[in-house]
Design a protein around this motif. Structure first.
Motif, PDB file in Angstrom:
ATOM      1  N   LEU A  22       0.831  -1.205   0.000  1.00 26.06           N
ATOM      2  CA  LEU A  22       0.000   0.000   0.000  1.00 26.06           C
ATOM      3  C   LEU A  22       0.863   1.252   0.000  1.00 26.06           C
ATOM      4  CD1 LEU A  22      -2.912  -0.854   2.488  1.00 26.06           C
ATOM      5  CD2 LEU A  22      -3.008  -0.839   0.005  1.00 26.06           C
ATOM      6  N   ALA A  23       1.972   1.205   0.733  1.00 24.51           N
ATOM      7  CA  ALA A  23       2.880   2.364   0.795  1.00 24.51           C
ATOM      8  C   ALA A  23       3.479   2.674  -0.577  1.00 24.51           C
ATOM      9  CB  ALA A  23       3.995   2.104   1.811  1.00 24.51           C
ATOM     10  N   ALA A  24       3.598   1.639  -1.416  1.00 20.68           N
ATOM     11  CA  ALA A  24       4.187   1.814  -2.748  1.00 20.68           C
ATOM     12  C   ALA A  24       3.134   2.085  -3.828  1.00 20.68           C
ATOM     13  CB  ALA A  24       4.987   0.561  -3.114  1.00 20.68           C
ATOM     14  N   ASN A  25       1.854   2.040  -3.438  1.00 20.44           N
ATOM     15  CA  ASN A  25       0.755   2.223  -4.388  1.00 20.44           C
ATOM     16  C   ASN A  25       0.633   3.701  -4.797  1.00 20.44           C
ATOM     17  OD1 ASN A  25      -2.018   2.856  -5.201  1.00 20.44           O
ATOM     18  ND2 ASN A  25      -2.526   0.753  -4.625  1.00 20.44           N
ATOM     19  N   ASP A  26       0.697   3.969  -6.100  1.00 16.96           N
ATOM     20  CA  ASP A  26       0.666   5.355  -6.595  1.00 16.96           C
ATOM     21  C   ASP A  26      -0.607   6.091  -6.201  1.00 16.96           C
ATOM     22  OD1 ASP A  26       3.144   5.206  -7.715  1.00 16.96           O
ATOM     23  OD2 ASP A  26       2.436   4.571  -9.693  1.00 16.96           O
ATOM     24  N   LYS A  31      -0.276   7.031  -2.597  1.00 12.76           N
ATOM     25  CA  LYS A  31       0.703   8.117  -2.465  1.00 12.76           C
ATOM     26  C   LYS A  31       0.061   9.460  -2.801  1.00 12.76           C
ATOM     27  CE  LYS A  31       4.983   5.606  -3.531  1.00 12.76           C
ATOM     28  NZ  LYS A  31       6.056   5.480  -4.505  1.00 12.76           N
ATOM     29  N   LYS A  32      -0.684   9.478  -3.885  1.00 11.71           N
ATOM     30  CA  LYS A  32      -1.306  10.707  -4.345  1.00 11.71           C
ATOM     31  C   LYS A  32      -2.356  11.201  -3.362  1.00 11.71           C
ATOM     32  CE  LYS A  32      -3.331  12.574  -8.575  1.00 11.71           C
ATOM     33  NZ  LYS A  32      -3.900  12.245  -9.873  1.00 11.71           N
ATOM     34  N   ALA A  33      -3.182  10.287  -2.858  1.00 14.95           N
ATOM     35  CA  ALA A  33      -4.310  10.668  -2.012  1.00 14.95           C
ATOM     36  C   ALA A  33      -3.929  10.924  -0.553  1.00 14.95           C
ATOM     37  CB  ALA A  33      -5.387   9.582  -2.066  1.00 14.95           C
ATOM     38  N   TYR A  34      -3.001  10.102  -0.006  1.00 15.64           N
ATOM     39  CA  TYR A  34      -2.766  10.156   1.441  1.00 15.64           C
ATOM     40  C   TYR A  34      -1.336  10.474   1.861  1.00 15.64           C
ATOM     41  CZ  TYR A  34      -7.265   7.912   1.228  1.00 15.64           C
ATOM     42  OH  TYR A  34      -8.556   7.621   0.930  1.00 15.64           O
ATOM     43  N   LEU A  35      -0.395  10.263   0.961  1.00 14.32           N
ATOM     44  CA  LEU A  35       1.008  10.438   1.367  1.00 14.32           C
ATOM     45  C   LEU A  35       1.596  11.747   0.851  1.00 14.32           C
ATOM     46  CD1 LEU A  35       2.307   6.771   0.886  1.00 14.32           C
ATOM     47  CD2 LEU A  35       0.963   7.737   2.739  1.00 14.32           C
TER      48      LEU A  35
END
Length: 237
Positions: free
Chosen positions: A223-227, A230-234
């Motif tokens: 999940l941490a590597a999911n684009d 990343k865009k929405a939450y990271l």
């Protein structure tokens, strides 16, 4: 083994449908994290497990036993403890008195004494400030105290609501080191954390909540590597 299981959980706050039928599992001896924007229903989930908010529909099971309508004090006795958002320490009590409050459901004096010693070994700064009023501690020290107090109930499942909230980056690292340390001793942890990157990197499994629904789930590092995540939450494109 599935330590905690939530099935089709619905919770309302006044007219707001805060949880819209979420289903999730927390396996034994794992770190599971819930991530999502403010108002997604993360804290509500922990509060529902602790019986701090009424459940409109659904079922919560712990060790195969239905605990949906169990009182909060009995939830703690069964082995589920919450480290609340904002720490909620007793500001006018001493550090030691706060730690002792965590053992309110126990009467094994020798065990309590040994556990206080263990807490001080884990958090030497608390030992140094044993007789100090808890309200005079720094934010990081108060978070250590909140975790130490929670561990005094000898939980099987430790739930943590935003443990790094408001802390300086160096202390955030320290909090995550503590989480890993507790986990390394065989504790199961259900974690809510504003620092989604750190939470997902630390977690075995993660769930992404969006306005009361689980929209994504999977191993934490995936999940941490999911684009999309990343865009929405990271905060990364």
């Amino acid at each position: 083994m599935k330590l905690l299981k939530i099935e089709d959980l619905h919770v309302y706050y006044g007219g707001i449908h805060a949880l819209k039928g979420i289903t999730l599992e927390v396996p034994e001896n794992k770190i599971v994290t819930l991530v999502g924007a403010n108002g997604a229903g993360k804290s509500t989930t922990l509060r529902a497990i602790s019986s701090l908010v009424p459940i409109a529909q659904g079922k919560i099971s712990f060790r195969g036993q239905d605990i949906t309508k169990t009182k909060t004090a009995d939830i703690v006795k069964k082995g589920i403890t919450l480290v609340p958002e904002g720490r909620r320490i007793f500001a006018n009590l001493t550090v030691l008195e706060n730690i002792q409050m965590g053992a309110f459901s126990r009467n094994d004096k020798d065990g309590i004494k040994q556990d206080i010693k263990n807490i001080y070994e884990m958090f030497p700064r608390l030992k140094e400030r044993e007789w100090q009023a808890a309200g005079t501690l720094s934010g990081g020290e108060q978070q250590m105290l909140a975790i130490g107090r929670a561990l005094m109930s000898r939980p099987v499942l430790l739930m943590m609501d935003e443990p790094s909230l408001g802390l300086a980056p160096l202390l955030v690292k320290e909090v995550f080191r503590i989480i890993k340390d507790i986990y390394g001793k065989g504790m199961t942890i259900l974690l809510i954390e504003q620092n989604a990157t750190a939470a997902l990197q630390a977690a075995d499994y993660g769930y992404v909540l969006e306005t009361g629904n689980i929209v994504l789930q999977g191993p934490g590092k995936e999940l941490a590597a999911n684009d999309e995540i990343k865009k929405a939450y990271l905060g990364k494109a």
